[in-house]
Structures are given as C-alpha cells and as structure tokens.
Design a protein around this motif. Structure first.
Motif, PDB file in Angstrom:
ATOM      1  N   ILE A 180       0.839  -1.201   0.000  1.00 45.78           N
ATOM      2  CA  ILE A 180       0.000   0.000   0.000  1.00 45.78           C
ATOM      3  C   ILE A 180       0.871   1.247   0.000  1.00 45.78           C
ATOM      4  O   ILE A 180       0.623   2.203  -0.749  1.00 45.78           O
ATOM      5  CB  ILE A 180      -0.936  -0.001   1.237  1.00 45.78           C
ATOM      6  N   TRP A 181       1.909   1.237   0.825  1.00 47.91           N
ATOM      7  CA  TRP A 181       2.814   2.389   0.906  1.00 47.91           C
ATOM      8  C   TRP A 181       3.491   2.631  -0.436  1.00 47.91           C
ATOM      9  O   TRP A 181       3.575   3.773  -0.908  1.00 47.91           O
ATOM     10  CB  TRP A 181       3.867   2.150   1.988  1.00 47.91           C
ATOM     11  N   PHE A 182       3.956   1.554  -1.077  1.00 42.35           N
ATOM     12  CA  PHE A 182       4.631   1.696  -2.366  1.00 42.35           C
ATOM     13  C   PHE A 182       3.692   2.291  -3.408  1.00 42.35           C
ATOM     14  O   PHE A 182       4.068   3.197  -4.167  1.00 42.35           O
ATOM     15  CB  PHE A 182       5.162   0.343  -2.851  1.00 42.35           C
ATOM     16  N   ILE A 183       2.469   1.808  -3.443  1.00 39.33           N
ATOM     17  CA  ILE A 183       1.495   2.340  -4.403  1.00 39.33           C
ATOM     18  C   ILE A 183       1.227   3.815  -4.121  1.00 39.33           C
ATOM     19  O   ILE A 183       1.136   4.636  -5.028  1.00 39.33           O
ATOM     20  CB  ILE A 183       0.190   1.526  -4.353  1.00 39.33           C
ATOM     21  N   SER A 184       1.123   4.150  -2.840  1.00 37.54           N
ATOM     22  CA  SER A 184       0.743   5.519  -2.466  1.00 37.54           C
ATOM     23  C   SER A 184       1.793   6.560  -2.840  1.00 37.54           C
ATOM     24  O   SER A 184       1.467   7.741  -2.982  1.00 37.54           O
ATOM     25  CB  SER A 184       0.454   5.594  -0.964  1.00 37.54           C
ATOM     26  N   ILE A 185       3.053   6.172  -2.989  1.00 37.15           N
ATOM     27  CA  ILE A 185       4.093   7.153  -3.324  1.00 37.15           C
ATOM     28  C   ILE A 185       4.258   7.327  -4.825  1.00 37.15           C
ATOM     29  O   ILE A 185       5.034   8.176  -5.273  1.00 37.15           O
ATOM     30  CB  ILE A 185       5.456   6.766  -2.697  1.00 37.15           C
TER      31      ILE A 185
ATOM     32  N   GLU B 112      -7.197   6.875  -4.793  1.00 34.52           N
ATOM     33  CA  GLU B 112      -6.982   8.147  -4.089  1.00 34.52           C
ATOM     34  C   GLU B 112      -6.966   7.956  -2.579  1.00 34.52           C
ATOM     35  O   GLU B 112      -6.255   8.669  -1.863  1.00 34.52           O
ATOM     36  CB  GLU B 112      -8.055   9.148  -4.511  1.00 34.52           C
ATOM     37  N   MET B 113      -7.740   7.003  -2.078  1.00 33.81           N
ATOM     38  CA  MET B 113      -7.687   6.677  -0.645  1.00 33.81           C
ATOM     39  C   MET B 113      -6.310   6.146  -0.262  1.00 33.81           C
ATOM     40  O   MET B 113      -5.753   6.492   0.783  1.00 33.81           O
ATOM     41  CB  MET B 113      -8.767   5.658  -0.303  1.00 33.81           C
ATOM     42  N   ILE B 114      -5.770   5.282  -1.128  1.00 28.88           N
ATOM     43  CA  ILE B 114      -4.421   4.755  -0.877  1.00 28.88           C
ATOM     44  C   ILE B 114      -3.399   5.894  -0.935  1.00 28.88           C
ATOM     45  O   ILE B 114      -2.488   5.974  -0.102  1.00 28.88           O
ATOM     46  CB  ILE B 114      -4.075   3.657  -1.904  1.00 28.88           C
ATOM     47  N   LYS B 115      -3.557   6.787  -1.872  1.00 34.18           N
ATOM     48  CA  LYS B 115      -2.659   7.937  -1.995  1.00 34.18           C
ATOM     49  C   LYS B 115      -2.668   8.784  -0.724  1.00 34.18           C
ATOM     50  O   LYS B 115      -1.652   9.414  -0.373  1.00 34.18           O
ATOM     51  CB  LYS B 115      -3.068   8.785  -3.199  1.00 34.18           C
ATOM     52  N   SER B 116      -3.788   8.781  -0.014  1.00 37.42           N
ATOM     53  CA  SER B 116      -3.924   9.591   1.197  1.00 37.42           C
ATOM     54  C   SER B 116      -2.907   9.236   2.274  1.00 37.42           C
ATOM     55  O   SER B 116      -2.582  10.065   3.127  1.00 37.42           O
ATOM     56  CB  SER B 116      -5.342   9.448   1.775  1.00 37.42           C
ATOM     57  N   PHE B 117      -2.383   8.008   2.255  1.00 34.26           N
ATOM     58  CA  PHE B 117      -1.426   7.595   3.280  1.00 34.26           C
ATOM     59  C   PHE B 117      -0.151   8.428   3.243  1.00 34.26           C
ATOM     60  O   PHE B 117       0.461   8.682   4.272  1.00 34.26           O
ATOM     61  CB  PHE B 117      -1.085   6.108   3.133  1.00 34.26           C
ATOM     62  N   THR B 118       0.267   8.848   2.045  1.00 31.69           N
ATOM     63  CA  THR B 118       1.536   9.563   1.932  1.00 31.69           C
ATOM     64  C   THR B 118       1.409  10.912   1.234  1.00 31.69           C
ATOM     65  O   THR B 118       2.420  11.593   1.038  1.00 31.69           O
ATOM     66  CB  THR B 118       2.568   8.715   1.164  1.00 31.69           C
ATOM     67  N   ILE B 119       0.220  11.302   0.859  1.00 43.80           N
ATOM     68  CA  ILE B 119       0.056  12.546   0.124  1.00 43.80           C
ATOM     69  C   ILE B 119       0.495  13.735   0.977  1.00 43.80           C
ATOM     70  O   ILE B 119       0.247  13.772   2.190  1.00 43.80           O
ATOM     71  CB  ILE B 119      -1.405  12.718  -0.350  1.00 43.80           C
ATOM     72  N   SER B 120       1.143  14.701   0.355  1.00 41.85           N
ATOM     73  CA  SER B 120       1.598  15.890   1.067  1.00 41.85           C
ATOM     74  C   SER B 120       0.491  16.943   1.085  1.00 41.85           C
ATOM     75  O   SER B 120      -0.466  16.871   0.307  1.00 41.85           O
ATOM     76  CB  SER B 120       2.834  16.471   0.387  1.00 41.85           C
ATOM     77  N   LYS B 121       0.645  17.921   1.966  1.00 40.08           N
ATOM     78  CA  LYS B 121      -0.321  19.008   2.021  1.00 40.08           C
ATOM     79  C   LYS B 121      -0.371  19.751   0.687  1.00 40.08           C
ATOM     80  O   LYS B 121      -1.446  20.117   0.206  1.00 40.08           O
ATOM     81  CB  LYS B 121       0.037  19.978   3.145  1.00 40.08           C
ATOM     82  N   GLU B 122       0.791  19.963   0.097  1.00 40.10           N
ATOM     83  CA  GLU B 122       0.859  20.691  -1.167  1.00 40.10           C
ATOM     84  C   GLU B 122       0.082  19.962  -2.271  1.00 40.10           C
ATOM     85  O   GLU B 122      -0.610  20.590  -3.082  1.00 40.10           O
ATOM     86  CB  GLU B 122       2.318  20.869  -1.592  1.00 40.10           C
TER      87      GLU B 122
END
Length: 294
Positions: A13-18, A79-89
């Motif tokens: 999940i982490w790998f996908i999210s980055i 997009e939910m998975i992306k939420s784990f590592t998404i930055s504020k920017e």
C-alpha cells in the motif's frame, strides 16, 4: 494474524501511495477492466440501484452511467491509498475550496458546526479543510477491524489536523468541547441506510420511501450548532472543488426532521446532476419493502 497481515500488506500500500498520479490512474484503468469486465464486482447491485433511482432513463443510458461509475469507483480507492503519503501541497492542488471565506464569517457567531454531506465524488480529502478554518476538526468514522491499519489511518489523517472519532464517541467529544468553549466542526456523512432497529424517520429518496439518518439534526438541535452542507464537485480526474452552504444557524427553531429533509433533498439534487460520482455499490433501497404504511 492482524500483525502479520499488516506486515505483508502495508508495504505494498505504501509503495502504491508514493507513485505519481499519472501512474496511479494507469493502475486504476487496469483494475477497472479486471473489476468491471472480468470479476463484475457488484454490477447487479449498482444497476438495480440505478434502475430504481432513474426509472425514466433507458437501459442504454443506465449502463453508460454504470461504466462511468466504475471508473470513478476505482479512482476513489486509488486516491484513498494515496492519502497515506500525500503531502499538504498535493492535496491543496487537487482539492480546492472556492468559497472557504464562508467559514470566516460563520466562525464569528461562536457556535460549532455540523458538516454534512454524502458519499459523493471524493469525500476522503475533505480532511484538508482543517488547514483553512479556525474550527477544531472532527470526523466520525467506523473503526477498521485490524488495529494496526486502524492506527495507520488515524495517523495519516491527523497530519492535516482532523481528529477521527468513532461514531459512538462523537457526543462525548461535543460535550467536552462545549464545556471548554472550543468551537469545533464535526463531519458526518449521513447518506447511508441506517439499521432498521435504529430507524426513526422514513422519507422518499429518488421517489422511494427509505429510512434515513437523523443524527446530524439531533446533535445540531441539542447542542445549538450550525448545520452546513458540503457539495463536492469533480472538476476532472483527480481534481475536486468543495463548496459550502448554510442549512441553518437556528436548528432548534426547525420542526422535527425538517433539517433532515433539506439535507436529503440537497443530496438527491447533487446526485441527479452527475449520478456516476455517487457510491452505488451499497444497496441504497434495501429496506423499501419494509416502509411503514402510514
């Protein structure tokens, strides 16, 4: 076993999210083919919901809505998975609030807010709202059974200032904040079908009588809070705009269930504009045969 599952699954999940958004949506397109064309995940449920909601539409149009929904449905989970590592920017770029000044004025009255909305477009990134308002933010949620994933979700959402609170403990937080003069905003997604034993009010939704949640109205009246509706619009793939409108700043003056009616009417109006962005995989009308006769 929970720990083992977490150790095995979370690194993926982490790998996908980055991954960059372009790569993520390429993955989403692949999963669309698998889930829609090969597996056929809940296709009958989705089509049955659409037939009930839009009996006037020909089957060809409903099938087209269904296809568009599944494209969006897979995007949302990506997009939910992306939420784990998404930055504020990144969130600020993809999720905007055109009328955010609305809350600047509302905050001046000293009241807390019940923020209501449906499972429409992208409700996940509303967590970034806390970066733009003075309210202390809370979101009601249902705990994930795996405690390790649950803690990771809490941590990833809290980086934007949102406090995730189990639905059963929301009232405790409200009482605590009111005693300490803390203005807060409590996010409630109130469009799901409640359990029959917890159903107090039935009304039409797409001309079908169903039970509806009344918790937002109850809390607003009991604790003298403003009620605000969030309207999420999908601008294009991966980009959203959320605008806000006041349902009431005098909740106690409304007759019982009137605020709930206003909310459901807004939800239906929003869905009718672009039905492909609503969460149709749930059986939205499963209790319709059990509706009270009076």
């Amino acid at each position: 076993m929970n720990l083992l599952i977490y150790i095995l699954v979370y690194p993926l999940i982490w790998f996908i999210s980055i991954l960059p958004f372009k790569v993520l949506y390429f993955i989403s397109d692949i999963f669309y083919v698998i889930i829609y064309n090969v597996i056929g995940y809940r296709k009958k449920v989705v089509l049955d919901n659409l037939k009930l909601a839009f009996p006037e539409k020909p089957i060809e149009e409903l099938l087209e809505i269904q296809k568009k929904f599944y494209h969006h449905f897979i995007d949302i989970f990506i997009e939910m998975i992306k939420s784990f590592t998404i930055s504020k920017e990144e969130v600020y770029k993809h999720y905007k609030y055109p009328n955010i000044d609305f809350f600047t004025e509302l905050y001046k009255d000293g009241k807390s807010v019940i923020l209501v909305g449906p499972h429409y477009a992208n409700w996940e990134w509303i967590m970034s709202l806390d970066s733009f308002v003075n309210y202390k933010g809370y979101a009601a949620y249902t705990k994930v059974n795996n405690p390790y994933f649950n803690n990771k979700i809490l941590k990833s959402r809290k980086k934007f200032g949102t406090n995730l609170v189990p639905t059963s403990k929301i009232i405790t937080e409200i009482i605590h904040n009111q005693k300490n003069n803390i203005q807060a905003m409590y996010g409630l997604l109130s469009d799901q079908s409640p359990m029959l034993k917890k159903s107090f009010y039935w009304r039409t939704f797409f001309n079908i009588k169903v039970p509806v949640h009344t918790g937002g109205e109850m809390l607003a009246k009991k604790y003298n809070m403003n009620v605000v509706y969030m309207n999420v619009k999908k601008v294009k793939r991966g980009y959203y705009e959320t605008t806000f409108s006041l349902i009431t700043n005098e909740a106690s003056k409304h007759p019982d269930y009137e605020l709930t009616d206003i909310f459901i009417d807004k939800v239906e109006k929003q869905i009718r504009k672009q039905p492909e962005y609503y969460f149709w995989t749930h059986k939205r009308f499963k209790h319709r045969d059990k509706a009270p006769k009076n």
